[in-house]
Design a protein around this motif. Structure first.
Motif, PDB file in Angstrom:
ATOM      1  N   ALA A  34       0.839  -1.196   0.000  1.00 54.05           N
ATOM      2  CA  ALA A  34       0.000   0.000   0.000  1.00 54.05           C
ATOM      3  C   ALA A  34       0.873   1.245   0.000  1.00 54.05           C
ATOM      4  CB  ALA A  34      -0.913   0.002   1.216  1.00 54.05           C
ATOM      5  N   ARG A  35       0.476   2.217  -0.796  1.00 53.43           N
ATOM      6  CA  ARG A  35       1.198   3.486  -0.823  1.00 53.43           C
ATOM      7  C   ARG A  35       0.614   4.403   0.233  1.00 53.43           C
ATOM      8  NH1 ARG A  35       0.349   5.096  -6.889  1.00 53.43           N
ATOM      9  NH2 ARG A  35      -1.654   4.223  -6.362  1.00 53.43           N
ATOM     10  N   PRO A  36       1.434   5.285   0.795  1.00 51.67           N
ATOM     11  CA  PRO A  36       0.902   6.207   1.807  1.00 51.67           C
ATOM     12  C   PRO A  36      -0.070   7.198   1.165  1.00 51.67           C
ATOM     13  CG  PRO A  36       3.170   6.762   1.272  1.00 51.67           C
ATOM     14  CD  PRO A  36       2.853   5.476   0.556  1.00 51.67           C
ATOM     15  N   PRO A  37      -1.036   7.687   1.923  1.00 53.69           N
ATOM     16  CA  PRO A  37      -1.985   8.647   1.363  1.00 53.69           C
ATOM     17  C   PRO A  37      -1.285   9.948   1.004  1.00 53.69           C
ATOM     18  CG  PRO A  37      -2.304   8.440   3.717  1.00 53.69           C
ATOM     19  CD  PRO A  37      -1.290   7.412   3.322  1.00 53.69           C
ATOM     20  N   PRO A  38      -1.815  10.666   0.012  1.00 50.75           N
ATOM     21  CA  PRO A  38      -1.179  11.939  -0.354  1.00 50.75           C
ATOM     22  C   PRO A  38      -1.290  12.949   0.785  1.00 50.75           C
ATOM     23  CG  PRO A  38      -3.262  11.668  -1.517  1.00 50.75           C
ATOM     24  CD  PRO A  38      -2.999  10.391  -0.779  1.00 50.75           C
ATOM     25  N   THR A  39      -0.314  13.830   0.865  1.00 45.69           N
ATOM     26  CA  THR A  39      -0.316  14.876   1.885  1.00 45.69           C
ATOM     27  C   THR A  39      -1.214  16.013   1.407  1.00 45.69           C
ATOM     28  OG1 THR A  39       1.935  14.294   2.474  1.00 45.69           O
ATOM     29  CG2 THR A  39       1.134  16.426   3.224  1.00 45.69           C
ATOM     30  N   ILE A  40      -2.144  16.415   2.254  1.00 42.14           N
ATOM     31  CA  ILE A  40      -3.076  17.493   1.925  1.00 42.14           C
ATOM     32  C   ILE A  40      -2.529  18.782   2.518  1.00 42.14           C
ATOM     33  CG2 ILE A  40      -5.436  18.320   2.144  1.00 42.14           C
ATOM     34  CD1 ILE A  40      -5.116  15.761   0.446  1.00 42.14           C
ATOM     35  N   THR A  41      -2.273  19.754   1.651  1.00 38.51           N
ATOM     36  CA  THR A  41      -1.755  21.041   2.099  1.00 38.51           C
ATOM     37  C   THR A  41      -2.668  22.154   1.611  1.00 38.51           C
ATOM     38  OG1 THR A  41      -0.361  21.237   0.134  1.00 38.51           O
ATOM     39  CG2 THR A  41       0.634  20.246   2.094  1.00 38.51           C
ATOM     40  N   GLY A  42      -2.542  23.309   2.228  1.00 43.70           N
ATOM     41  CA  GLY A  42      -3.325  24.480   1.853  1.00 43.70           C
ATOM     42  C   GLY A  42      -4.006  25.070   3.064  1.00 43.70           C
ATOM     43  N   THR A  43      -4.688  26.174   2.827  1.00 41.82           N
ATOM     44  CA  THR A  43      -5.437  26.800   3.911  1.00 41.82           C
ATOM     45  C   THR A  43      -6.674  25.966   4.205  1.00 41.82           C
ATOM     46  OG1 THR A  43      -6.779  28.151   2.429  1.00 41.82           O
ATOM     47  CG2 THR A  43      -4.659  29.078   3.141  1.00 41.82           C
ATOM     48  N   PRO A  44      -7.257  26.123   5.385  1.00 42.49           N
ATOM     49  CA  PRO A  44      -8.468  25.357   5.688  1.00 42.49           C
ATOM     50  C   PRO A  44      -9.578  25.558   4.650  1.00 42.49           C
ATOM     51  CG  PRO A  44      -7.603  26.263   7.712  1.00 42.49           C
ATOM     52  CD  PRO A  44      -6.767  26.829   6.582  1.00 42.49           C
ATOM     53  N   SER A  45      -9.759  26.783   4.167  1.00 42.58           N
ATOM     54  CA  SER A  45     -10.825  27.010   3.178  1.00 42.58           C
ATOM     55  C   SER A  45     -10.512  26.322   1.851  1.00 42.58           C
ATOM     56  CB  SER A  45     -11.061  28.506   2.971  1.00 42.58           C
ATOM     57  OG  SER A  45      -9.892  29.136   2.513  1.00 42.58           O
ATOM     58  N   THR A  51     -10.939   7.715  -4.590  1.00 48.20           N
ATOM     59  CA  THR A  51      -9.507   7.833  -4.867  1.00 48.20           C
ATOM     60  C   THR A  51      -8.752   8.028  -3.556  1.00 48.20           C
ATOM     61  OG1 THR A  51      -9.634  10.231  -5.134  1.00 48.20           O
ATOM     62  CG2 THR A  51      -9.960   8.886  -7.116  1.00 48.20           C
ATOM     63  N   ARG A  52      -7.439   7.857  -3.612  1.00 49.27           N
ATOM     64  CA  ARG A  52      -6.621   8.087  -2.427  1.00 49.27           C
ATOM     65  C   ARG A  52      -6.736   9.540  -1.982  1.00 49.27           C
ATOM     66  NH1 ARG A  52      -1.436   7.416  -4.230  1.00 49.27           N
ATOM     67  NH2 ARG A  52      -0.618   7.596  -2.139  1.00 49.27           N
ATOM     68  N   GLU A  53      -6.832  10.464  -2.957  1.00 48.61           N
ATOM     69  CA  GLU A  53      -6.943  11.877  -2.605  1.00 48.61           C
ATOM     70  C   GLU A  53      -8.280  12.174  -1.925  1.00 48.61           C
ATOM     71  OE1 GLU A  53      -6.493  16.336  -4.474  1.00 48.61           O
ATOM     72  OE2 GLU A  53      -7.019  14.688  -5.810  1.00 48.61           O
ATOM     73  N   SER A  54      -9.381  11.577  -2.418  1.00 48.41           N
ATOM     74  CA  SER A  54     -10.675  11.857  -1.799  1.00 48.41           C
ATOM     75  C   SER A  54     -10.721  11.346  -0.357  1.00 48.41           C
ATOM     76  CB  SER A  54     -11.824  11.266  -2.628  1.00 48.41           C
ATOM     77  OG  SER A  54     -11.786   9.861  -2.641  1.00 48.41           O
ATOM     78  N   VAL A  55     -10.077  10.220  -0.092  1.00 45.70           N
ATOM     79  CA  VAL A  55     -10.019   9.690   1.271  1.00 45.70           C
ATOM     80  C   VAL A  55      -9.162  10.595   2.154  1.00 45.70           C
ATOM     81  CG1 VAL A  55      -9.252   7.742   2.686  1.00 45.70           C
ATOM     82  CG2 VAL A  55     -10.451   7.321   0.545  1.00 45.70           C
ATOM     83  N   ALA A  56      -8.017  11.055   1.623  1.00 44.32           N
ATOM     84  CA  ALA A  56      -7.144  11.949   2.394  1.00 44.32           C
ATOM     85  C   ALA A  56      -7.842  13.277   2.675  1.00 44.32           C
ATOM     86  CB  ALA A  56      -5.842  12.181   1.640  1.00 44.32           C
ATOM     87  N   LEU A  57      -8.581  13.794   1.694  1.00 45.38           N
ATOM     88  CA  LEU A  57      -9.327  15.039   1.907  1.00 45.38           C
ATOM     89  C   LEU A  57     -10.413  14.847   2.963  1.00 45.38           C
ATOM     90  CD1 LEU A  57      -9.615  16.313  -1.759  1.00 45.38           C
ATOM     91  CD2 LEU A  57      -8.513  17.518   0.130  1.00 45.38           C
ATOM     92  N   TYR A  58     -11.078  13.707   2.934  1.00 43.97           N
ATOM     93  CA  TYR A  58     -12.113  13.391   3.927  1.00 43.97           C
ATOM     94  C   TYR A  58     -11.524  13.436   5.345  1.00 43.97           C
ATOM     95  CZ  TYR A  58     -14.950  10.209   6.775  1.00 43.97           C
ATOM     96  OH  TYR A  58     -15.656   9.623   7.790  1.00 43.97           O
ATOM     97  N   HIS A  59     -10.362  12.823   5.528  1.00 41.30           N
ATOM     98  CA  HIS A  59      -9.738  12.819   6.852  1.00 41.30           C
ATOM     99  C   HIS A  59      -9.250  14.212   7.244  1.00 41.30           C
ATOM    100  CE1 HIS A  59     -10.119   8.573   7.505  1.00 41.30           C
ATOM    101  NE2 HIS A  59      -9.552   8.309   6.344  1.00 41.30           N
ATOM    102  N   ALA A  60      -8.708  14.958   6.276  1.00 40.92           N
ATOM    103  CA  ALA A  60      -8.223  16.317   6.568  1.00 40.92           C
ATOM    104  C   ALA A  60      -9.371  17.238   6.965  1.00 40.92           C
ATOM    105  CB  ALA A  60      -7.485  16.883   5.356  1.00 40.92           C
TER     106      ALA A  60
END
Length: 103
Positions: free
Chosen positions: A26-37, A56-65
């Motif tokens: 398994a690859r690690p989830p992508p790092t989500i960066t940026g302002t909260p908005s 997608t891996r990004e949608s899951v990472a965004l959900y957790h962020a």
């Protein structure tokens, strides 16, 4: 008899190759960066496109962020309101697939 052996070998090869794909590390989830908005805007954009993109891996990472952002708020995650918080991408995708007229 020879064709039966060939069929057995073919099934064995297909099964072993499918197992090899399933055992890929398994690859690690992508790092989500940026302002909260920006993170919240990207989350809503990913949710709006979930029917086309799937989970997608990004949608899951965004959900957790987004969940972490909203949990940090005094009324985050739906506390004190009827807002249910962030929606799991897997559940959102299942709702798309099960709705009539999706495709």
């Amino acid at each position: 008899m020879r064709s039966l052996r060939r069929l057995a070998v073919l099934v064995l090869l297909l099964t072993s190759s499918a197992c090899g794909i399933a055992l890929e590390p398994a690859r690690p989830p992508p790092t989500i960066t940026g302002t909260p908005s920006e993170i919240v805007a990207r989350y809503y954009d990913a949710q709006a496109r979930i029917c086309e993109t799937g989970v997608t891996r990004e949608s899951v990472a965004l959900y957790h962020a987004v969940g972490k952002l909203w949990d940090a708020q005094p009324t985050g995650g739906g506390r004190g309101s009827n807002f249910g918080g962030a929606r799991d991408p897997e559940l959102a995708w299942h709702a798309c697939v099960q709705s009539p007229g999706w495709q």
